[in-house]
Design a protein around this motif. Structure first.
Motif, short mmCIF file in Angstrom:
data_model
loop_
_atom_site.label_atom_id
_atom_site.label_comp_id
_atom_site.label_asym_id
_atom_site.label_seq_id
_atom_site.Cartn_x
_atom_site.Cartn_y
_atom_site.Cartn_z
N TRP A 1 1.56 12.03 4.27
CA TRP A 1 2.43 13.08 4.79
C TRP A 1 1.76 14.45 4.75
CZ3 TRP A 1 6.61 12.92 7.65
CH2 TRP A 1 7.36 14.08 7.80
N GLU A 2 1.11 14.75 3.68
CA GLU A 2 0.48 16.06 3.51
C GLU A 2 -0.74 16.24 4.41
OE1 GLU A 2 1.91 18.41 2.21
OE2 GLU A 2 3.33 17.58 0.77
N LEU B 1 0.83 -1.21 0.00
CA LEU B 1 0.00 0.00 0.00
C LEU B 1 0.87 1.27 0.00
CD1 LEU B 1 -2.78 1.35 0.30
CD2 LEU B 1 -2.53 1.14 2.77
N LEU B 2 1.83 1.31 0.91
CA LEU B 2 2.66 2.51 1.04
C LEU B 2 3.64 2.66 -0.11
CD1 LEU B 2 3.50 2.47 4.86
CD2 LEU B 2 1.62 3.61 3.66
N GLY B 3 3.88 1.54 -0.81
CA GLY B 3 4.82 1.58 -1.91
C GLY B 3 4.20 2.02 -3.22
N ARG B 4 2.95 2.42 -3.18
CA ARG B 4 2.32 2.90 -4.41
C ARG B 4 2.54 4.40 -4.54
NH1 ARG B 4 -3.29 -0.55 -4.91
NH2 ARG B 4 -2.29 -2.56 -4.69
N ARG B 5 2.70 4.80 -5.76
CA ARG B 5 3.04 6.19 -6.04
C ARG B 5 2.06 7.17 -5.40
NH1 ARG B 5 4.97 7.86 -12.08
NH2 ARG B 5 6.31 9.58 -11.52
N TRP B 6 2.60 8.08 -4.63
CA TRP B 6 1.87 9.20 -4.01
C TRP B 6 1.22 8.84 -2.69
CZ3 TRP B 6 4.11 12.86 -6.06
CH2 TRP B 6 4.29 12.98 -7.44
N HIS C 1 11.30 12.27 8.86
CA HIS C 1 11.59 13.67 8.56
C HIS C 1 12.99 14.05 9.03
CE1 HIS C 1 9.94 18.05 8.42
NE2 HIS C 1 10.93 17.83 7.58
N LEU D 1 2.47 7.51 0.25
CA LEU D 1 3.20 8.05 1.39
C LEU D 1 3.08 9.57 1.43
CD1 LEU D 1 6.57 6.08 1.51
CD2 LEU D 1 4.95 6.36 3.37
N ARG D 2 3.17 10.17 0.25
CA ARG D 2 3.11 11.61 0.15
C ARG D 2 1.77 12.17 0.61
NH1 ARG D 2 5.54 15.56 -3.07
NH2 ARG D 2 4.87 17.52 -2.16
N LEU E 1 -0.91 20.27 -3.82
CA LEU E 1 0.24 20.09 -2.93
C LEU E 1 1.22 19.06 -3.48
CD1 LEU E 1 -1.29 20.14 0.66
CD2 LEU E 1 0.53 21.62 -0.21
N ILE E 2 0.69 17.95 -3.96
CA ILE E 2 1.59 16.89 -4.40
C ILE E 2 1.85 16.93 -5.90
CG2 ILE E 2 0.74 15.45 -2.52
CD1 ILE E 2 -0.71 13.77 -4.44
N GLY E 3 1.00 17.64 -6.63
CA GLY E 3 1.24 17.79 -8.06
C GLY E 3 0.99 16.54 -8.87
#
Lengths: 111, 111
Positions: B37-38, B26-31, B98, B33-34, B52-54
């Motif tokens: 985080w946001e 799950l966390l290894g999919r693009r965006w 971080h 984790l991001r 924010l993430i674009g």
DNA sequence: GTAGTTGCTACGGAAAGTGTAGCACACGTC
DNA sequence: GACGTGTGCTACACTTTCCGTAGCAACTAC
């Protein structure tokens, strides 16, 4: 051609070179977290790693190249791919995920 | 059609339903984790998150759907997307990244 | 020589992600 | 009523990434 994912250079979709963004970008690529995870105990050979995670050699090689460039993984001729000291530091931060994932699974199962 | 990434169901390329594998998948999919985080400080609206993430709305929506299915994120009509209690627990485990990323950046810069 | 292991690459097809446009619904305002 | 604005989300054509299989070059052992 390996795309760089180092802090200082802007991460994919972030434009800033903030280290945390570079890190999230790096770890957010398919198989990257998994590779670090599979190296947690002992060094692994290329094919061994490939079999463990079940990905194509193309992408395993690409991810390993990125991880080596990021100095999280290194290739030791004797034993195989292994975490660097920096990589082990990162792994230490990721280890709690193991225990938490069990808790998470229970919470989901409980409905 | 949203692909499930819940523990109990086999994670991409793992065959076992082990929670840690589901989580890493799950966390290894693009965006993914991001996005988590946001959402660390305050709820975000769909478009706000997207800016924010674009990333494209398509994929932001897909990731949000997965995160909601995994009960890490929820949509509050008043404030927007936010972390669930479970999601905040996960975030707490990710926060050390971080500080470490700064250290990592320095180590790389030092050559 | 030949069999095994090593890391790694080529290549065609499938899947995932991008970028832009726009829908449907709700709200407030004139 | 008709407008503008903000909401979550979808459609679609294009590009990038990933997969699956095959195979190469170098080294070791016999």
């Amino acid at each position: 051609m390996v795309k760089s994912v180092l802090p200082g250079k802007p991460a994919r979709g972030s434009r800033t070179g903030r280290p945390i963004m570079a890190l999230l970008d790096l770890l957010g690529r398919r198989w990257t977290l998994r590779i670090v995870w599979e190296l947690r105990e002992e060094p692994r050979r290329f094919r061994e790693l490939q079999d463990l995670i079940g990905a194509s050699p193309t992408i395993v090689n690409a991810r390993l190249a990125e991880l080596r460039e990021a100095r999280l993984v290194e290739l030791d001729a004797e034993s195989g791919y292994r975490l660097t000291p920096l990589g082990r530091e990162l792994l230490r931060l990721l280890l709690p995920l193991h225990h938490w994932s069990e808790k998470w699974a229970k919470a989901l199962a409980a409905g």
